[in-house]
Design a protein around this motif. Structure first.
Motif, PDB file in Angstrom:
ATOM      1  N   ASP A  32       3.273  11.812   7.643  1.00 12.67           N
ATOM      2  CA  ASP A  32       1.964  11.942   7.003  1.00 12.67           C
ATOM      3  C   ASP A  32       2.112  11.629   5.519  1.00 12.67           C
ATOM      4  O   ASP A  32       2.342  12.513   4.689  1.00 12.67           O
ATOM      5  N   LEU A  33       1.959  10.359   5.179  1.00  5.96           N
ATOM      6  CA  LEU A  33       2.152   9.940   3.783  1.00  5.96           C
ATOM      7  C   LEU A  33       0.970  10.300   2.899  1.00  5.96           C
ATOM      8  O   LEU A  33       1.027  10.060   1.685  1.00  5.96           O
ATOM      9  N   SER A  34      -0.082  10.876   3.473  1.00 12.17           N
ATOM     10  CA  SER A  34      -1.204  11.322   2.646  1.00 12.17           C
ATOM     11  C   SER A  34      -0.980  12.736   2.111  1.00 12.17           C
ATOM     12  O   SER A  34      -1.787  13.227   1.322  1.00 12.17           O
ATOM     13  N   ALA A  35       0.090  13.399   2.540  1.00 15.12           N
ATOM     14  CA  ALA A  35       0.360  14.776   2.102  1.00 15.12           C
ATOM     15  C   ALA A  35       0.682  14.795   0.611  1.00 15.12           C
ATOM     16  O   ALA A  35       1.454  13.974   0.115  1.00 15.12           O
ATOM     17  N   ARG A  36       0.086  15.752  -0.084  1.00 13.75           N
ATOM     18  CA  ARG A  36       0.334  15.918  -1.505  1.00 13.75           C
ATOM     19  C   ARG A  36       0.452  17.413  -1.805  1.00 13.75           C
ATOM     20  O   ARG A  36      -0.231  18.239  -1.202  1.00 13.75           O
ATOM     21  N   ALA A  37       1.314  17.730  -2.748  1.00 16.30           N
ATOM     22  CA  ALA A  37       1.501  19.123  -3.165  1.00 16.30           C
ATOM     23  C   ALA A  37       0.543  19.443  -4.306  1.00 16.30           C
ATOM     24  O   ALA A  37       0.193  18.576  -5.107  1.00 16.30           O
ATOM     25  N   THR A  38       0.118  20.685  -4.374  1.00 15.16           N
ATOM     26  CA  THR A  38      -0.719  21.155  -5.483  1.00 15.16           C
ATOM     27  C   THR A  38       0.185  21.823  -6.506  1.00 15.16           C
ATOM     28  O   THR A  38       0.700  22.917  -6.262  1.00 15.16           O
ATOM     29  N   PRO A  39       0.444  21.184  -7.646  1.00 13.67           N
ATOM     30  CA  PRO A  39       1.357  21.774  -8.631  1.00 13.67           C
ATOM     31  C   PRO A  39       0.871  23.143  -9.082  1.00 13.67           C
ATOM     32  O   PRO A  39      -0.270  23.305  -9.521  1.00 13.67           O
ATOM     33  N   GLU A  65       3.632   2.846  -1.318  1.00  9.58           N
ATOM     34  CA  GLU A  65       3.625   1.507  -1.907  1.00  9.58           C
ATOM     35  C   GLU A  65       4.732   0.637  -1.320  1.00  9.58           C
ATOM     36  O   GLU A  65       4.519  -0.556  -1.031  1.00  9.58           O
ATOM     37  N   LEU A  66       5.911   1.206  -1.134  1.00 13.98           N
ATOM     38  CA  LEU A  66       7.019   0.429  -0.577  1.00 13.98           C
ATOM     39  C   LEU A  66       6.751   0.015   0.864  1.00 13.98           C
ATOM     40  O   LEU A  66       7.099  -1.101   1.272  1.00 13.98           O
ATOM     41  N   GLU A  84       6.533  -3.692   2.234  1.00 17.47           N
ATOM     42  CA  GLU A  84       7.402  -4.140   3.321  1.00 17.47           C
ATOM     43  C   GLU A  84       6.601  -4.855   4.405  1.00 17.47           C
ATOM     44  O   GLU A  84       7.013  -5.910   4.904  1.00 17.47           O
ATOM     45  N   ARG A  85       5.445  -4.293   4.764  1.00 22.96           N
ATOM     46  CA  ARG A  85       4.629  -4.927   5.798  1.00 22.96           C
ATOM     47  C   ARG A  85       4.098  -6.285   5.325  1.00 22.96           C
ATOM     48  O   ARG A  85       4.047  -7.242   6.095  1.00 22.96           O
ATOM     49  N   GLU A  86       3.697  -6.346   4.053  1.00 26.89           N
ATOM     50  CA  GLU A  86       3.228  -7.631   3.522  1.00 26.89           C
ATOM     51  C   GLU A  86       4.345  -8.665   3.519  1.00 26.89           C
ATOM     52  O   GLU A  86       4.134  -9.839   3.831  1.00 26.89           O
ATOM     53  N   ALA A  87       5.572  -8.211   3.165  1.00 26.52           N
ATOM     54  CA  ALA A  87       6.696  -9.146   3.166  1.00 26.52           C
ATOM     55  C   ALA A  87       7.005  -9.625   4.584  1.00 26.52           C
ATOM     56  O   ALA A  87       7.331 -10.803   4.803  1.00 26.52           O
ATOM     57  N   ARG A 125       9.089  -4.909  10.526  1.00 29.88           N
ATOM     58  CA  ARG A 125       7.833  -4.164  10.575  1.00 29.88           C
ATOM     59  C   ARG A 125       8.014  -2.756  11.121  1.00 29.88           C
ATOM     60  O   ARG A 125       7.131  -1.929  10.990  1.00 29.88           O
ATOM     61  N   ARG A 126       9.124  -2.498  11.752  1.00 36.07           N
ATOM     62  CA  ARG A 126       9.340  -1.207  12.398  1.00 36.07           C
ATOM     63  C   ARG A 126       9.608  -0.138  11.341  1.00 36.07           C
ATOM     64  O   ARG A 126      10.428  -0.294  10.462  1.00 36.07           O
ATOM     65  N   THR A 127       8.885   0.972  11.450  1.00 32.48           N
ATOM     66  CA  THR A 127       9.081   2.090  10.530  1.00 32.48           C
ATOM     67  C   THR A 127      10.183   2.984  11.061  1.00 32.48           C
ATOM     68  O   THR A 127      10.207   3.333  12.228  1.00 32.48           O
ATOM     69  N   VAL A 128      11.107   3.350  10.193  1.00 33.42           N
ATOM     70  CA  VAL A 128      12.177   4.266  10.610  1.00 33.42           C
ATOM     71  C   VAL A 128      11.558   5.622  10.897  1.00 33.42           C
ATOM     72  O   VAL A 128      10.892   6.207  10.058  1.00 33.42           O
TER      73      VAL A 128
END
Length: 418
Positions: free
Chosen positions: A182-189, A211-212, A216-219, A268-271
């Motif tokens: 879940d790359l949308s997860a963010r911490a509340t400082p 961003e990476l 990677e997918r664009e590349a 394209r495969r995500t680890v």
């Protein structure tokens, strides 16, 4: 951490309370004893003039009226006791004021000179109950006060620890969500400055990971576009060649095209090792076997399928497991003669997960075929490497067996995280 902070405050508070309450308890006992002895001494001083000047009968009458809990007795100068015989007994009269302690209490002895008659002795007995009057009650009050202070300190420590650990727990939750994909997860400082800094760093890291991945997918998409166009042109040129050379070169072009597809698929495969991805191994393998069955029928290959009766959840995304099965089946079709039979099985593992086996009756593979670039047969070796990485990413492994006739590849896939 919260528990450790609370225990630390409890231990520190207990030491401080003991350092305060123990001396206070001892002081209370000494004060109560001193108060009782001072009262007895005052009573003793009252009798000194009477014993020194009055007659025996008058002193005896004065002793009868005492009802304050203490016992007062007088040994007259001739040795007769007025009142109950005391601790002095028949011993010689002391030369001065004296105090004697017994298990029952304290005795105050005061000699009084009666002129030529000799020396009388006043004896005041103070029982233990009077020496410790109010001590137990005061100790209970001190103990209750100490317990209340300890509970209050632990409550304050728990609130403080919670305010410190809650931001850390939030950071851990955010890290787990990021780890599960879940790359949308963010911490509340929140919390202390150091913890807030860590939270901000985790948020920056999560953004950078996104961003990476996008880059990677664009590349990978750009790589596919750049490679497939010249491959198509190369195929058209090869098809224009004489038949003798065309067949040989078309095989090389096909091998190169498969290698490019595998490279793009891998890019394209995500680890997903340790992530929350999962699928039903039986359903995925069944779908891929049905897809390849058409080609198997055209090449007159006998396909034996042995699937488990029920679903077998594994810690692999359906797309990744499908790509791994495709790689194994593609190797069979690419590196064994037409008409060679193959077997596909999916069985449960004892420790959870599933074992996916693809076997054929072909010429076999080298022991190092699972290493990237060493499959032999003119291919890139990426197919088996993709399958190996898929198995290891789920917490399992890839096993390759080639007993001389035929090849058996088994993907041991781990169970989903609970």
């Amino acid at each position: 951490m919260r528990r450790q902070i609370t225990l630390l405050v409890a231990a520190t508070t207990s030491i401080v309370l003991l350092a305060f309450l123990l001396p206070a308890a001892a002081l209370v006992a000494r004060v109560a004893e001193s108060r009782a002895l001072d009262a007895a001494q005052a009573q003793l001083q009252v009798f000194i003039p009477s014993v020194g000047l009055d007659e025996r009968d008058e002193v005896a009458a004065d002793l009868v009226g005492i009802q304050d809990g203490r016992t007062v007795a007088v040994r007259w100068s001739d040795g007769q006791w007025l009142g109950a015989a005391g601790v002095l007994g028949d011993d010689p009269a002391p030369s001065g004021a004296q105090e004697r302690a017994t298990e029952e209490g304290r005795y105050l002895l005061q000699p009084v000179r009666r002129g030529e008659e000799g020396t009388a002795v006043i004896e005041v007995f103070v029982p233990q109950s009077e020496l410790r009057a109010g001590v137990t009650r005061t100790w209970l009050v001190l103990a209750g006060l100490g317990a209340a202070l300890l509970v209050l300190a632990m409550l304050i420590a728990d609130r403080l620890a919670r305010s410190l650990t809650r931001p850390v727990t939030d950071l851990a939750t955010t890290a787990h969500r990021l780890g599960s994909g879940d790359l949308s997860a963010r911490a509340t400082p929140a919390g202390p400055p150091e913890v807030r800094e860590v939270g901000a760093a985790v948020n920056r890291l999560a953004g950078r990971i996104g961003e990476l991945l996008v880059a990677e997918r664009e590349a990978a998409a750009d790589l596919a576009h750049r490679l497939r166009t010249p491959l198509t042109a190369l195929r058209l040129d090869v098809e224009a060649l004489p038949p003798t050379e065309r067949e040989r070169l078309l095989g090389d072009v096909d091998a190169l095209s498969r290698g490019v597809d595998e490279v793009i698929s891998e890019a394209r495969r995500t680890v997903r090792e340790g992530l929350g991805a999962g699928c039903d191994a039986v359903a995925v393998v069944d779908a891929r076997v049905r897809f390849w069955a058409v080609l198997a029928e055209e090449e007159q290959r006998a396909v034996t399928v042995d699937l488990a009766a029920g679903p077998l959840p594994v810690r692999v995304a359906a797309t990744d497991l499908g790509a791994a099965v495709d790689a194994l089946l593609g190797n069979v079709f690419a590196h064994t003669p037409e008409g060679t039979g193959l077997r596909v099985a999916v069985r449960p593992r004892p420790d959870g997960g599933a074992a996916v086996t693809v076997a054929d009756d072909g010429p076999g593979l080298d022991a190092d075929a699972v290493d990237r670039g060493h499959s032999g047969g003119g291919s890139t070796g990426l197919g088996l490497d993709i399958a190996r990485r898929t198995a290891e990413g789920s917490g399992g492994a890839l096993r390759l067996s080639s007993p001389g006739q035929g090849t058996e590849v088994t993907l041991e896939l781990g169970a989903p995280a609970s």
